[in-house]
Structures are given as C-alpha cells and as structure tokens.
Design an enzyme around this catalytic site. Structure first.
Site, short mmCIF file in Angstrom:
data_model
loop_
_atom_site.label_atom_id
_atom_site.label_comp_id
_atom_site.label_asym_id
_atom_site.label_seq_id
_atom_site.Cartn_x
_atom_site.Cartn_y
_atom_site.Cartn_z
N SER A 52 4.13 -2.36 10.01
CA SER A 52 5.55 -2.48 10.30
C SER A 52 5.88 -3.82 10.13
O SER A 52 7.28 -4.07 10.42
CB SER A 52 5.76 -2.15 11.78
OG SER A 52 5.48 -0.48 11.75
N HIS B 40 -9.39 0.80 5.77
CA HIS B 40 -8.02 1.48 5.72
C HIS B 40 -8.57 2.33 7.31
O HIS B 40 -8.84 3.19 7.37
CB HIS B 40 -6.65 1.72 5.23
CG HIS B 40 -5.49 1.95 5.29
ND1 HIS B 40 -4.90 2.56 6.26
CD2 HIS B 40 -4.58 0.97 5.04
CE1 HIS B 40 -3.40 2.24 6.45
NE2 HIS B 40 -3.54 1.50 6.09
N LYS C 67 0.06 4.70 -0.24
CA LYS C 67 -0.37 5.85 0.49
C LYS C 67 0.39 6.81 -0.17
O LYS C 67 -0.40 6.82 -1.53
CB LYS C 67 -0.17 5.61 1.91
CG LYS C 67 -0.07 4.23 2.96
CD LYS C 67 -0.27 4.85 4.37
CE LYS C 67 -0.27 3.21 4.52
NZ LYS C 67 0.46 2.73 6.04
N GLU D 63 -6.69 4.80 7.39
CA GLU D 63 -6.45 5.61 7.55
C GLU D 63 -7.19 6.60 6.47
O GLU D 63 -7.94 8.22 7.57
CB GLU D 63 -4.71 6.30 6.46
CG GLU D 63 -3.79 5.97 7.38
CD GLU D 63 -2.37 5.43 6.79
OE1 GLU D 63 -2.73 5.30 5.64
OE2 GLU D 63 -2.10 5.06 7.40
N GLY E 228 3.04 2.41 10.66
CA GLY E 228 4.04 3.79 10.72
C GLY E 228 4.77 4.30 12.06
O GLY E 228 5.41 4.65 12.12
N GLU F 51 -5.04 -5.15 10.42
CA GLU F 51 -4.02 -3.75 10.75
C GLU F 51 -3.89 -3.32 12.58
O GLU F 51 -5.04 -2.29 12.22
CB GLU F 51 -3.73 -3.12 9.94
CG GLU F 51 -3.89 -3.65 8.61
CD GLU F 51 -3.13 -2.08 7.23
OE1 GLU F 51 -1.87 -2.35 6.45
OE2 GLU F 51 -3.64 -1.16 7.15
N ASN G 60 0.65 -1.50 0.28
CA ASN G 60 -0.20 -0.30 -0.26
C ASN G 60 0.98 1.20 -0.03
O ASN G 60 1.36 1.42 0.97
CB ASN G 60 -0.62 -0.07 1.74
CG ASN G 60 -1.88 0.95 1.01
OD1 ASN G 60 -2.02 2.16 0.56
ND2 ASN G 60 -2.56 1.04 2.66
#
Ligand code: 13P
Length: 249
Positions: A212, A94, A11, A96, A172, A166, A9
C-alpha cells in the site's frame, strides 16, 4: 553503496494494449531520478513492453521464474527464456505466489539459486502475516523466511540480490506499515544479513518496502534510512501515482 529502486509489480493486470498505453504515459512523464525504475508486466506482455520502452531507462522485469532449465513444466517460464528476450531481473517469493500457488521456502530457495546461476538478478519478497504481527512473532517469521531461502547462498551471490519486505497485511489492503514499523523491520533485516554473511553485504543490499505505498505516504516511508525504495502494486497501475512515488524517492 546500495541503489535506490522503485519497482511496479503489475500482477495480473493490463492486456497488451493497456500495457503499451501505460508505458507510453510513464515514459513521457518519467522524472529525472538516480533511482532504478522497474516495471513487471505479465509474462505475455514482457516482449512488447521491452519494445515499448526502447530507449527508456525503465527496466522490464519478470514477476516469477521457474527453477528448472527446461522440460515438462506446463505453464512455466525458465531463466533462459527471460534472458533470451532481454529480462535480467525476476521477482521471486511474492506472498501471492506463496499463498495461492503453494510456493514454499524450499521451492523459493531453488528458484533463487537457479536465477543467480543464470545471472538473473533476484528481487526476493518476504513478509509476515497479520497474526504473526499481532502475536509479536513477525521478526521470527521474517528471519526464518530469509534463512530458509537465502542463508546457504555464496557471499558473491549478494551483488545480484534485492530484498523486498512486504508485510502480507499491508498488501492491497490500503493499510500500510507505519514508517517506523518499516524502518524497524528493515534495520532488523540488515542486521540479520550482517550476522549470517557480513556487514558489507548487509550495507550494500537494497531493501525495498512493499504494501500500500501511495503518493501520500511514499515520502515518509522512503525517508527512513534503511528503506531503499518500494515495490508498488496498485499505485503502479496509474501513471501519475507511480510517477509521484518515483519523485518521492
Ligand atoms: P499494493 O501496493 O497494491 O499493496 O501491492 C504491493 C505488492 O504486493 C507489490 O508486490
């Protein structure tokens, strides 16, 4: 049997020239693998990425999709637009998108339904936040995310579903779930799907881990029986790291 999958991904990273350069390096270094390998560049580079990957087994997928067929939704992309350029898989849910763009379970359910109705394969993302894990509420949170968006699906929908667990605290941050934490949650997810649908569906859905994943921890995480691959963020932007992660599967 369920497929092994490694997906990157990207992003909001890489302009078109950078996308082409990374894809050409990836194609050149791609190891022989039975796993499905996918990359999700930004919308504006999906078409050029498909061109860059002509003849490659690497699949190009979308990071998001709107639920409406078409209409007054400024800035959005429909299922038909994806299909028309040759994209048949979309990441939906996701963290985010949930955190920064207000995507609720209710919206995600509509997106999942719209994608499946259009024969778009869904990579559905979900996972708990740090407070949920600290308070021991992580299983409940994950179950409710699954329930709210997926439990009303028809059984036949599951052949086009991929799940990606996730945990938000691992995205991240450089902090990853331990292989044991990943396995424990993946087994719980499979059990939850088995209860809501059936064991066959649960055993056949690929459940990816994201958060990660790096070359240094991928082998251990992927060795767990209920972890069928990974959804990779930062490390997918470096060809050698992504290739090492593909080799780990
Ligand atoms: P990182 O691998 O950078 O933690 O990101 C994971 C992720 O969000 C993939 O969708």
């Amino acid at each position: 049997m369920r497929n092994k999958i490694v997906a990157g991904n990207w992003k909001m990273n890489n302009n078109q020239a950078e996308t082409s350069a990374l894809l050409s390096e990836l194609s050149a270094k791609l190891p022989d693998t039975e796993a499905e390998v996918m990359v999700a560049p930004t919308y504006i580079n999906l078409v050029s990425a498909i061109g860059d990957l002509e003849g490659s087994t690497i699949q190009v997928i979308a990071q998001n999709m709107h639920f409406a067929e078409s209409g007054a939704y400024t800035g959005e992309i429909s299922a038909d637009m994806l299909l028309n350029v040759g994209i048949d898989t979309a990441i939906i849910g996701h963290s985010e998108r949930r955190a920064y763009f207000g995507e609720t379970d209710e919206i995600l359910k509509k997106k999942v339904v719209a994608a499946l109705q259009n024969n778009i394969r869904v990579m559905f993302c979900f996972g708990e936040e740090l407070e949920d894990r600290k308070s021991g509420n992580h299983f409940n949170v994950v179950k409710s995310q699954l329930k709210n968006a997926l439990f009303e699906l028809d059984k036949s929908a599951w052949k086009n579903m991929i799940l990606a667990y996730e945990p938000v605290w691992a995205i991240g941050t450089g902090e990853t779930a331990s292989p044991e934490q990943a396995q424990e949650m993946h087994a719980f997810i499979r059990e939850t799907i088995a209860e809501a649908f059936d064991v066959n569906i649960a055993n056949n859905v690929s459940i990816l881990y994201g958060g990660s994943v790096k070359p240094g921890n991928a082998v251990e995480i992927f060795s767990k029986p209920d972890v069928d691959g990974g959804l990779i963020g930062g490390a997918a932007l470096v060809a050698d790291d992504f290739v090492a992660i593909i080799k780990a599967i």
